[in-house]
Scaffold this active site. Structure first.
Site, PDB file in Angstrom:
ATOM      1  N   SER A  47       0.812  -1.222   0.000  1.00  0.00           N
ATOM      2  CA  SER A  47       0.000   0.000   0.000  1.00  0.00           C
ATOM      3  C   SER A  47       0.844   1.271   0.000  1.00  0.00           C
ATOM      4  CB  SER A  47      -0.946   0.007   1.205  1.00  0.00           C
ATOM      5  OG  SER A  47      -0.229   0.019   2.421  1.00  0.00           O
ATOM      6  N   HIS A  48       2.127   1.166   0.383  1.00  0.00           N
ATOM      7  CA  HIS A  48       2.984   2.345   0.415  1.00  0.00           C
ATOM      8  C   HIS A  48       4.238   2.192  -0.444  1.00  0.00           C
ATOM      9  CE1 HIS A  48       0.400   3.244   3.839  1.00  0.00           C
ATOM     10  NE2 HIS A  48       0.786   4.488   3.713  1.00  0.00           N
ATOM     11  N   GLU A 188      -5.052   0.812   1.598  1.00  0.00           N
ATOM     12  CA  GLU A 188      -5.570  -0.554   1.585  1.00  0.00           C
ATOM     13  C   GLU A 188      -6.952  -0.604   0.943  1.00  0.00           C
ATOM     14  OE1 GLU A 188      -4.239  -3.241   5.172  1.00  0.00           O
ATOM     15  OE2 GLU A 188      -4.802  -1.273   5.952  1.00  0.00           O
TER      16      GLU A 188
END
Length: 338
Positions: A47-48, A188
């Site tokens: 997600s990052h 997410e």
């Protein structure tokens, strides 16, 4: 199993630099962002990782960020380091102020860095681990946009408001956690939407305040805090410490500043560093041993420490020289260069 693409760290960095410079980031910001994205991707932090290039592009296209801004560090005789990001991304400002923060923490025993006027999209664990790698304990907090409803509420007032902490361990990976005070990170939910999967129960409400498992309805409505009123209280604390305390914006104000243009939130970032040598009165080895006894007792029960899976992914990906990302994500990232 979905199709994946293998990328070396060099390929991840190169792709990131090409996308970032293509849309208007200067070399200093592009390097700082690319380094962080590669670090997260090598830890399988989907997600990052490279996925966040989309937000970097959206932020530039929104027209508010300065991709060439040079952070300014204010001189101070106190234990506070103030860094004005000058309307750029937070990462370059953090790198610029980090040596001063380390110096002040070792001098005073505790020190804090307040980064102001920054756009922020990134994970916090790279910030606190940069400090634990130097033997300092550290915590970091940021607000975001008001995407999250307070416990008992029906609309967004709070940010996802992550909290990160890292404790140095001699010869071992640090004890680190980094989590949003929302039940889910915003990224997410976006990944669930891309995958066409429903959200778990209890993480979001729709625009009418009703529970939803639809990712798009959640994005149009509001997210929920974890742990009900406890998570909500922590989130409010972060609003205060990373907002009014350091003379910067709350998540509500960040949302107002954006004026619906999208991209990364605009606010501040607070990082606090602790010197275990000074706090322990010079008895660090004995107290490190006490901490290790606690960690050992946790592991002996079959439990795991936060970030263990991330560190395992880092070791695995580093050993084999690559990480995997979904092939569709790779295609979508390449399309940003068109």
């Amino acid at each position: 199993m979905s199709e994946t693409v293998r990328l070396t760290p060099e390929e991840m960095t190169d792709l990131s630099l090409k996308v970032l410079t293509h849309v208007g980031y200067g070399p200093d910001h592009a390097q700082a962002i690319a380094r962080m994205l590669t670090t997260c991707q090598m830890d399988d932090c989907q997600s990052h990782g490279l996925f966040r290039l989309f937000m970097c592009v959206q932020t530039m296209q929104a027209g508010k960020i300065d991709g060439h801004a040079q952070p300014q560090v204010a001189s101070s005789g106190t234990a506070i380091v103030r860094v004005d990001a000058q309307g750029g991304m937070s990462l370059l400002a953090f790198q610029t102020g980090l040596p001063r923060l380390i110096e002040k923490a070792r001098s005073h025993g505790i020190a804090a860095m307040a980064i102001n006027r920054c756009f922020h999209f990134s994970a916090l664990w790279p910030e606190v681990e940069a400090l634990s790698a130097k033997g300092l304990a550290a915590m970091a907090m940021v607000p975001s946009h008001s995407w999250v409803a307070p416990a008992g509420g029906t609309r967004g007032s709070l940010g996802t408001n992550p909290l990160a902490f890292s404790w140095p361990r001699m010869g071992q990976d640090p004890f680190t956690f980094d989590f949003a005070t929302s039940a889910f990170a915003r990224g997410e939910i976006e990944l669930y939407k891309r995958a066409g999967k429903p959200l778990p129960e209890g993480v979001a409400i729709d625009k009418d305040g009703n529970p939803t498992t639809d990712p798009q309805a959640a994005l149009d409505g509001a997210m929920l805090t974890f742990g009900g009123y406890k998570g909500s209280a922590l989130s409010i604390m972060i609003e205060l410490l990373a907002g009014p305390l350091i003379d910067d914006l709350t998540s509500l104000e960040s949302m107002e500043f954006a004026q619906g243009t999208g991209g990364a939130p605009y606010h501040g970032d607070i990082i606090i560093a602790f010197d275990p040598d000074q706090f322990s009165g010079g008895r660090r080895p004995a107290n490190d041993a006490r901490a290790e006894r606690l960690f050992a007792d946790i592991l002996d029960q079959g439990a795991r420490l936060p970030s263990q899976r991330r560190f395992a992914a880092r070791a695995r990906n580093t050993a084999r020289g690559y990480a995997e990302i979904p092939a569709q994500l790779h295609r979508d990232l390449l399309a940003l260069l068109d």
